[in-house]
Design a protein around this motif. Structure first.
Motif, PDB file in Angstrom:
ATOM      1  N   LYS A 229       0.827  -1.199   0.000  1.00 14.45           N
ATOM      2  CA  LYS A 229       0.000   0.000   0.000  1.00 14.45           C
ATOM      3  C   LYS A 229       0.864   1.252   0.000  1.00 14.45           C
ATOM      4  CE  LYS A 229      -4.001   2.030   2.340  1.00 14.45           C
ATOM      5  NZ  LYS A 229      -5.009   1.846   3.438  1.00 14.45           N
ATOM      6  N   TYR A 233       1.352   4.540  -2.924  1.00 10.30           N
ATOM      7  CA  TYR A 233       1.319   5.990  -2.735  1.00 10.30           C
ATOM      8  C   TYR A 233       2.631   6.648  -3.132  1.00 10.30           C
ATOM      9  CZ  TYR A 233      -3.143   5.507  -0.368  1.00 10.30           C
ATOM     10  OH  TYR A 233      -4.452   5.230  -0.086  1.00 10.30           O
ATOM     11  N   GLY A 253      -6.891  12.420   0.364  1.00 10.54           N
ATOM     12  CA  GLY A 253      -6.841  11.497   1.492  1.00 10.54           C
ATOM     13  C   GLY A 253      -5.577  10.655   1.538  1.00 10.54           C
ATOM     14  N   HIS A 254      -4.594  10.980   0.687  1.00 10.10           N
ATOM     15  CA  HIS A 254      -3.380  10.166   0.623  1.00 10.10           C
ATOM     16  C   HIS A 254      -2.566  10.258   1.913  1.00 10.10           C
ATOM     17  CE1 HIS A 254      -3.037   9.850  -4.065  1.00 10.10           C
ATOM     18  NE2 HIS A 254      -4.198   9.443  -3.597  1.00 10.10           N
ATOM     19  N   LYS A 256      -3.420  10.929   4.986  1.00  5.79           N
ATOM     20  CA  LYS A 256      -4.040  10.193   6.087  1.00  5.79           C
ATOM     21  C   LYS A 256      -3.744   8.698   5.960  1.00  5.79           C
ATOM     22  CE  LYS A 256      -8.568   9.206   8.167  1.00  5.79           C
ATOM     23  NZ  LYS A 256     -10.036   9.447   8.068  1.00  5.79           N
ATOM     24  N   SER A 257      -3.842   8.178   4.741  1.00  6.35           N
ATOM     25  CA  SER A 257      -3.591   6.750   4.517  1.00  6.35           C
ATOM     26  C   SER A 257      -2.125   6.394   4.743  1.00  6.35           C
ATOM     27  CB  SER A 257      -4.009   6.359   3.094  1.00  6.35           C
ATOM     28  OG  SER A 257      -5.399   6.534   2.909  1.00  6.35           O
ATOM     29  N   LYS A 260      -1.304   6.339   8.464  1.00  9.86           N
ATOM     30  CA  LYS A 260      -1.849   5.119   9.078  1.00  9.86           C
ATOM     31  C   LYS A 260      -0.972   3.915   8.747  1.00  9.86           C
ATOM     32  CE  LYS A 260      -5.983   2.204   9.240  1.00  9.86           C
ATOM     33  NZ  LYS A 260      -7.372   2.009   8.731  1.00  9.86           N
ATOM     34  N   ALA A 261      -0.535   3.839   7.483  1.00 10.55           N
ATOM     35  CA  ALA A 261       0.330   2.723   7.076  1.00 10.55           C
ATOM     36  C   ALA A 261       1.646   2.744   7.842  1.00 10.55           C
ATOM     37  CB  ALA A 261       0.590   2.790   5.574  1.00 10.55           C
TER      38      ALA A 261
END
Length: 531
Positions: A229, A233, A253-254, A256-257, A260-261
């Motif tokens: 993931k 990005y 929203g990249h 935020k992702s 989280k990753a």
């Protein structure tokens, strides 16, 4: 919110257009008196460049590829925000950029995803040109991935290669039929490559307890998913990377992702690293076992620790990013070969000739397994893991191929475009390993292509420093399972579906293939589990 922002942008653009009375053009619209020109490309809007067209025509690579085909060019300029993005699908131009002008194009861009994944550019691969990159590159090539270090870690890799075969063998025996079973090849490949990296860095197979069958546990599945993931990005065309003032809104929203990753990766990595540092600091550990120990114990000229804790954590994460090429390419190679059994048989015949049936393939066999390497290389060519390489950034104005390349431009070598360029490859959409042999059939096949007709491990100053590990890992991943098992299409299918995922290049569905052991049962190693 994204639609609202686009509307505001459009309003601003209209005002700019009314004031100036004309668009700003790129090379295709430049004055005839300007020399040299930018590469051809679409005319950009003020401020946002071609970002609106890019996101109106997703996925980006298809729009870019379509524009280049329409313009009949192997080099094009796309202005995204204020950045000139130069896409190159020509081997001659690629060599010009990375060989003849290597020093000018040796930097990397500042992007949201690479900044987070490298903990603020503390690792090697994505760091811009500068003292930190030089430090980490020297550390990596002098102390981390060297011939002597790889020999030192050979037993760990051998154990995982054995476990890889054992895992598939055990899956075959689970079936009610004694004649083999359908195997999820993607799971086996990713588990194998991930385990090799975990073993050489952390001396661990599992972050948790692992699967009861010796396969991945929930922690391993989570870890692998997050690595892939993050890679997605890192290769994305993020709006905020070209219009930095929009980053605070995170309209895609990249960010935020990605955050989280990174929290998930840090959850798995950080406790191991911090505990190991404490053991060395307290004198409870005195011998090196793996690459983490090496990084912790390296000293500078003043006998102080060469790497900080944050640098070690960043570099450990970056090593895992190398798992995409072996896993994705070998999955594609096997899928193509199963659909063309004659290719699979050629690989089996070569292995039987070089290695025999009394032992399993070892890394010292790799130089002689030219057909197996050709199959892996053909998968790299036809089915690259990404559409483009990580961007190279120009540190000064330059003239390449007769075109003006402004300072700060992002250079994207088209892995997809180079590997499928019909001017370079005959029948480019056909999986044909033989194309990688010269007229002399005894010639040695290498996974890299110095002529840059395709991209495997890159070239120039920013070439992949892990090629010495990536090559044997890729060949072993394919060679071991071709040697140990007979592969065929599951009985419920006519052939393996070679469709690609939407917006990507990996197989749309994980490869499920029918495997049957082809060696005596005594040849299959016993799974080394529990660590």
């Amino acid at each position: 919110m994204f639609s609202l922002i686009l509307l505001l942008m459009m309003s601003l653009l209209i005002m700019v257009i009314m004031k100036k009375g004309k668009f700003l053009g790129n090379a295709k619209k430049n004055s005839k008196h300007s020399s040299p020109k930018l590469p051809p490309g679409p005319s950009p809007w003020p401020i946002v460049g071609s970002l609106l067209e890019l996101y109106r025509n997703l996925p980006p690579f298809q729009w870019i590829d379509g524009i280049m085909k329409k313009l009949e060019t192997d080099i094009a300029c796309f202005r995204l925000g204020s950045v000139h993005v130069i896409v190159v699908n020509s081997p001659e131009l690629a060599r010009d950029f990375l060989h003849n002008h290597n020093a000018v194009f040796a930097s990397r861009p500042i992007t949201m995803a690479t900044q987070h994944s490298s903990r603020g550019y503390l690792s090697m691969a994505v760091s811009p040109l500068g003292p930190q990159w030089k430090k980490m590159r020297k550390m990596y090539t002098t102390h981390l991935i060297t011939p002597s270090r790889l020999r030192w870690l050979l037993e760990k890799r051998n154990q995982e290669a054995d476990n890889y075969v054992s895992f598939i063998f055990n899956q075959c025996n689970k079936s009610s039929s004694s004649d083999g079973s359908v195997i999820n090849v993607r799971t086996a490949l990713r588990h194998y490559v991930s385990n090799v990296i975990k073993r050489i860095i952390f001396s661990k197979r599992y972050f948790g307890e692992g699967g009861k069958d010796g396969g991945p546990g929930k922690e391993e599945e989570e870890h692998v998913e997050i690595v892939f993931k993050l890679l997605k990005y890192m290769f994305a065309f993020g709006v905020s990377d070209y219009l930095p003032w929009l980053r605070v809104l995170d309209i895609q929203g990249h960010e935020k992702s990605v955050k989280k990753a990174m929290r998930i990766l840090n959850k798995h990595h950080d406790p191991i690293i911090e505990e190991r540092i404490r053991l060395w600091r307290d004198g409870k550990k005195k011998e090196r076992e793996d690459l983490l120990d090496v990084m912790i114990t390296l000293k500078d000229e003043t006998e102080k620790s060469l790497l900080s804790e944050e640098e070690i954590k960043a570099q450990c994460i970056e090593v895992f990013f190398g798992m995409d090429s072996p896993t994705t390419s070998v999955e594609w190679a096997l899928a193509e070969m199963i659909n063309k059994p004659e290719l699979l048989q050629k690989a089996v015949d070569e292995i039987d000739k070089v290695v025999g049936k009394e032992r399993l393939i070892q890394e010292y066999d790799v130089p002689q397994l030219n057909y197996v390497k050709a199959c892996v290389k053909e998968a790299f060519r036809l089915h690259p893991v990404t559409f483009f390489n990580l961007p190279h950034v120009s540190t000064a104005d330059a003239i390449v191929g007769g075109y003006f390349i402004p300072e700060g431009s992002h250079i994207l070598l088209g892995r997809y475009g180079l590997g499928r360029n019909p001017k370079v490859w005959g029948n480019p959409l056909e999986f044909k390993p033989e194309r990688h042999f010269d007229c002399d059939k005894s010639s040695k096949v290498e996974l890299i292509d110095p002529e840059l007709r395709m991209i495997s491990f890159g070239s120039g100053k920013r070439a992949c420093a892990g090629i010495a590990l990536g090559t044997p890992l890729s060949v072993m991943a394919l060679g071991r399972i071709v040697q140990a098992f007979t592969w065929s299409v599951p009985k419920t299918l006519e052939k393996i579906d070679l469709s690609e995922v939407p917006n990507g290049l990996e197989l749309a569905k994980p490869l499920h293939a029918y495997a049957k052991p082809r060696l005596p049962s005594t040849m299959y190693p016993i799974m080394l589990n529990g660590f």
